[in-house]
Design an enzyme around this catalytic site. Structure first.
Site, PDB file in Angstrom:
ATOM      1  N   CYS A  52     -52.714 -70.826  43.374  1.00 41.88           N
ATOM      2  CA  CYS A  52     -53.354 -69.630  42.825  1.00 41.88           C
ATOM      3  C   CYS A  52     -54.828 -69.848  42.468  1.00 41.88           C
ATOM      4  O   CYS A  52     -55.576 -68.893  42.290  1.00 41.88           O
ATOM      5  CB  CYS A  52     -52.572 -69.112  41.628  1.00 41.88           C
ATOM      6  SG  CYS A  52     -52.072 -70.383  40.468  1.00 41.88           S
ATOM      7  N   TYR A  53     -55.230 -71.105  42.349  1.00 40.07           N
ATOM      8  CA  TYR A  53     -56.645 -71.444  42.073  1.00 40.07           C
ATOM      9  C   TYR A  53     -57.095 -72.462  43.126  1.00 40.07           C
ATOM     10  O   TYR A  53     -57.179 -73.661  42.843  1.00 40.07           O
ATOM     11  CB  TYR A  53     -56.796 -72.021  40.664  1.00 40.07           C
ATOM     12  CG  TYR A  53     -56.632 -70.993  39.552  1.00 40.07           C
ATOM     13  CD1 TYR A  53     -57.748 -70.370  38.999  1.00 40.07           C
ATOM     14  CD2 TYR A  53     -55.371 -70.642  39.074  1.00 40.07           C
ATOM     15  CE1 TYR A  53     -57.607 -69.426  37.993  1.00 40.07           C
ATOM     16  CE2 TYR A  53     -55.227 -69.697  38.073  1.00 40.07           C
ATOM     17  CZ  TYR A  53     -56.347 -69.095  37.535  1.00 40.07           C
ATOM     18  OH  TYR A  53     -56.211 -68.162  36.542  1.00 40.07           O
TER      19      TYR A  53
END
Lengths: 136, 401
Positions: B140-141
């Site tokens: 997600c990052y």
């Protein structure tokens, strides 16, 4: 031609026992005026001198000092105060060897007497907000 | 004649509040008497401006596109490392942090010309700050590197949160050895060459409310040129320290944890600071209003420098070795005279805390209250007092088996 200059001599601990200034007078014919001296046997010493004499002899005297291992700092420099950074805490007052800083009694603001400053630079590093600037 | 904070606020709103500084109140009470002065005065303002190492700022810098998880990564602001062990884009910038490549004390004494305190001051001044970051990357990052300029105007939050400020009294530092000592109390010359102290004395907030009867959690204060709050008692809060008959501590005692919006603060009241051979820090401006609720609260504010004693401590041996010995006590009036007597020697004194700036803070706060732009708050919880029994503990080392 005669010259007269103010210099700061930083003595390493092993040099504080030696009669350096005496040599300047005897061997090079220079005259001196001690502005500030802080020298104790076996410790690092600080000597601020106004040294005068014939230009040629003055240069020889300085060369002699340099060869002894004493660190010489010429005072053809300038220390100024960044008024925007000075917080007037007063930490410099007891650090300055020539009492160039004084507290204004009523407001306790720190006054800087530029004429008393011999540009030794001790306040530059001791000033907490780094307000004293040494110009070379 | 007891007044309430609500009544005082009503007078502030009407522009009728009588506000004086902790310096002015001394003469007023002397001239009019405590009882009359307590009736007339609504608020006494205090101030202090000194190096306070327990300072720092939480910043939320916003999410880059694609996103990067700074949390658990390495982040630098102008080469000064910040703490990332929190959420994805929150960091904590500590006042004493220094760049990785600072030589420290390898070249003794180290100069420590730049650090977290300076970054805080530049942020507040509205200067662009260089952020460099590396992260491990997640689903997600995904991003692993980031280099950008940031500015306090553009980031989400900038919160000054100082866990220990405004120390109620502090030791006077001297050096008994024959070598210069470079300490957090400044450069100490050998053989009692100087004595450094660091409080505003009679103007200092906690000297004017020695038992924390009005200052508590939620008290609105002057912080760094803006409005802030007392968040908690500060770390190392030591209400049970030795006190004089007037209630004023004779040793380091109470402390405050304070919080406020850095975006509203001003660079002249948050100043990056360097102590030769020691490190970097931040000089913080704090002013606390004391509501005069009774004769008793006024009575505490009329303390003057002659009534406040501080211990003299040798920073060449006793302090570093954590020995309890002191070389005597002196009053702030003596310290401010420029010379004190220690072991039969005249020792010149210097302050690390700025008295002229403390006066300025007390006057700014006075003006804010007089003009109605600063209302007092009712504390939501008291600070631990003498009755709490809280003491300042030393670290007891235990072997790891």
């Amino acid at each position: 031609m005669n010259v007269s200059r103010r210099i700061v001599l930083h003595f390493p601990p092993n040099m504080t026992g030696q009669p350096v200034v005496c040599h300047l007078v005897k061997d090079f014919g220079l005259t001196f005026n001690i502005i500030k001296a802080s020298i104790s046997p076996g410790q690092e010493g600080l000597l601020i001198l106004e040294l005068s004499g014939e230009r040629k002899n003055y240069d020889k005297g300085i060369k002699y000092l340099a060869e002894t291992g004493i660190e010489i700092q010429s005072l053809s420099q300038d220390v100024v105060r960044d008024e925007a950074r000075c917080t007037h805490c007063g930490a410099c007052v007891t650090i300055c060897p020539t009492e160039a800083f004084a507290l204004e009694p009523k407001t306790r603001k720190v006054l800087f007497d530029h004429n008393k400053c011999v540009v030794c630079g001790l306040c530059v590093k001791a000033c907490p907000p780094r307000a004293m600037i040494l110009y070379l | 004649m007891a007044k309430t904070i609500a009544e005082i606020n009503e007078r502030i709103r009407k522009g009728k509040a009588v506000v004086v500084t902790a310096e002015e109140v001394v003469d007023i009470a002397r001239a009019k008497g405590v009882s009359k002065a307590a009736e007339e005065i609504d608020v006494v303002t205090t101030g202090t401006f000194g190096p306070m190492c327990g300072s720092g700022a939480f910043l939320n810098v916003g999410h880059s596109k694609p996103r990067i998880k700074l949390g658990g990564g390495k982040v630098y602001l102008n080469d000064v490392p910040v703490y990332t062990g929190i959420a994805a884009v929150d960091v904590f910038l500590g006042a004493t942090a220094i760049p990785d490549d600072d030589p420290r004390n390898k070249f003794y004494p180290g100069e420590f010309n730049y650090g977290g305190g300076y970054v805080i001051q530049e942020l507040v001044a509205g200067k662009d700050i260089i952020l460099t970051a590396s992260a491990y990357g997640t689903d997600c990052y995904p991003r692993k590197k980031l280099e950008t300029l940031i500015n306090i105007r553009d980031i989400n939050e900038a919160i000054l949160f100082n866990v220990r400020n405004a120390y109620q009294n502090y030791s006077v530092a001297v050096n008994l050895s024959d070598k210069v000592r470079y300490t957090y109390m400044g450069v100490l010359k050998p053989n009692l060459g100087n004595a450094n102290y660091s409080t505003a004395g009679q103007l200092s907030p906690l000297f004017n409310d020695p038992y924390y009867k009005t200052i508590g959690v939620g008290t609105r204060i002057f912080l760094g040129g803006g409005a802030g709050y007392v968040a908690w008692h500060g770390t190392q809060h030591n209400p049970t320290a030795l006190r004089a008959d007037n209630g004023v501590p004779r040793r380091g005692a109470g402390t405050l944890a304070v919080i406020g919006d850095l975006k509203q603060m001003k660079p002249e009241w948050l100043v990056g600071t360097s102590m030769l051979g020691y490190g970097c820090t931040l000089t913080v401006g704090i002013g606390v209003p004391i509501p005069i609720l009774s004769e008793e609260t006024l009575h505490y504010t009329i303390v003057s420098d002659a009534d406040i004693l501080a211990p003299i401590v040798d920073y060449s041996e006793a302090y570093p070795q954590r020995e309890p010995d002191i070389l005597g006590e002196v009053s702030y009036a003596e310290l401010k005279s420029g010379n004190i007597r220690v072991r039969d020697k005249d020792v010149p004194t210097a302050s690390l805390s700025s008295y002229p700036k403390a006066v300025e803070i007390a006057n700014i706060l006075k003006k804010w209250i007089e003009t109605g732009e600063f209302l007092l708050t009712e504390p939501v919880a008291p600070l631990p007092g003498v009755e709490s029994g809280i003491t300042f503990k030393a670290l007891k080392e235990r072997p790891i088996s």
